[in-house]
Design an enzyme around this catalytic site. Structure first.
Site: not given
Ligand code: MRU
Length: 377
Positions: A51, A53, A121, A220, A261, A271
């Site tokens: 997971r 981005a 996604r 997270q 994202d 985000n």
């Molecule tokens: O749902 P996720 O855990 O994939 O979401 C991740 C985020 O929103 C992060 O802050 C984003 O991807 C920033 S770069 C890794």
């Protein structure tokens, strides 16, 4: 980055398999998930084994390469890619001389695979950036798809390192930095976006302290960011999601850095859910609020954030939490009143007006259409 003194990348491809750190198991167990084909890779993205981005961008690129390789083998049966690709023999795959009807069928299957990968996604731009690039390369040959996916993964690491350098230049000694979700090395192939400047600053001896939001419902921040910072020895404190206004009103935060994202042409940024409210609070107290993201996160095809598709995830994630009990047995427990429905939007969009700057691999950009177009193209 290092785990128990061993250097790991979040995700990598060897032969026809994609290997990824299982982020659903962290921080309680460190294990690697092997995706043997693109369907497994889709499963890993959907279920958030991988997971963030940057990481799902790399996964999507690898998944696309897996599809080209798999269908080439099943339709033409010409490669032992387990040995050939790893040994980088320079073996050239060519569709020349292959019956065009069979080739059309092969391409159709790859198009279908691309659709499946892109349906995993919807919000992170990096995923679509990668499938597009690897698909184009795959039209030349499966080997080109494989090389392109590896190139994108290497680019992901290089971009994250540059983001670390540019971001570090705006971190002052003594800064206390708030971050949300996990935009660390687990959210990329390595280093991360929002955490990369923090790692660089820490390594250069700056005395910094990170406040990590827990980031409900999937935590997270509590599970992944806290684990990363602990492993790297970066001084940090975990805070409840709703502590931002308190911390900022008490003068405990000098700067906010989060990932992204998808960034629209005007700088509006999607985000993790909860980012927008942190930006407003930072604005209220005059605290700089930075987004850190590579150019592959920008989507100039959309004028503003209203067009960003926000992923809606299952209610279950709000109702249940998972973790070890005092005996170390992993349990799933309900944390909400049975019978109440829940809403679970995975992201929100922070309008550009609340963003101080966007830290990219090309420098820190103003969050406006002109500045973005100049750098992103
Ligand atoms: O749902 P996720 O855990 O994939 O979401 C991740 C985020 O929103 C992060 O802050 C984003 O991807 C920033 S770069 C890794």
């Amino acid at each position: 980055m290092k785990v128990n003194s061993h250097h790991y990348q979040t995700i990598y491809m060897e032969g026809n398999s994609v290997f990824m750190i299982d982020q659903n198991a962290l921080p309680f167990e460190f294990r690697i998930y092997e995706a043997k084909d693109y369907r497994d890779t889709c499963h890993a993205i959907r279920s958030m084994i991988t997971r963030g981005a940057g990481a799902i961008g790399a996964a999507a690129g690898f998944g696309m390469a897996q599809a080209f390789l798999e269908f080439w083998i099943s339709d033409f049966g010409l490669i032992d890619f387990k040995t050939d690709l790893n040994a980088n023999t320079g073996l050239i795959f060519t569709a020349q001389g292959i019956d065009s009807i069979i080739r059309d069928g092969y391409i159709q299957k790859c198009i279908q695979a691309r659709k499946e990968i892109e349906a995993t996604r919807p919000t992170a731009r990096n995923l679509f950036y990668a499938t597009e690039k690897v698909f184009e390369a795959g039209l030349i040959s499966p080997e080109a798809a494989y090389s392109e996916a590896q190139r994108l993964a290497a680019e992901n690491v290089a971009d994250a390192m540059k983001i670390g350098e540019y971001g570090n230049s705006i971190i002052k000694d003594g800064f206390r930095i708030l971050t949300h979700c996990n935009a660390g090395w687990l959210g990329f192939v390595d280093y991360g976006s929002a955490l990369s400047p923090i790692y660089t600053a820490h390594r250069q001896g700056k005395n910094i302290h990170v406040y990590a939001d827990e980031t409900r419902p999937r935590s997270q921040g509590a599970r992944l960011t806290a684990w990363e910072l602990f492993n790297e020895g970066v001084p940090h404190t975990l805070v409840p999601d709703n502590a931002g206004a308190y911390l900022m009103s008490k003068g405990m935060i000098d700067m906010v850095i989060v990932g992204a994202d998808r960034i629209a042409a005007n700088g509006d940024t999607a985000n993790k859910i909860g980012t927008f409210e942190k930006a407003i609070i930072a604005g209220q107290f005059g605290i700089p609020f930075y987004i850190a993201a590579p150019l592959s996160t920008f989507d100039l095809s959309i004028a503003d954030g209203s067009q960003i598709v926000i992923e809606q995830r299952e209610e279950e994630e709000v109702h249940y939490q998972q973790g070890p009990d005092d005996e170390g047995v992993i349990r799933r427990i309900r944390v909400s009143s049975p019978g109440s429905p829940a809403l679970n939007p995975a992201f929100d969009v922070t309008p550009a007006q609340w963003i101080t700057g966007i830290i990219t691999e090309k420098g820190v950009i103003n969050p406006d259409a002109l500045a973005i177009k100049k750098v992103v193209g």
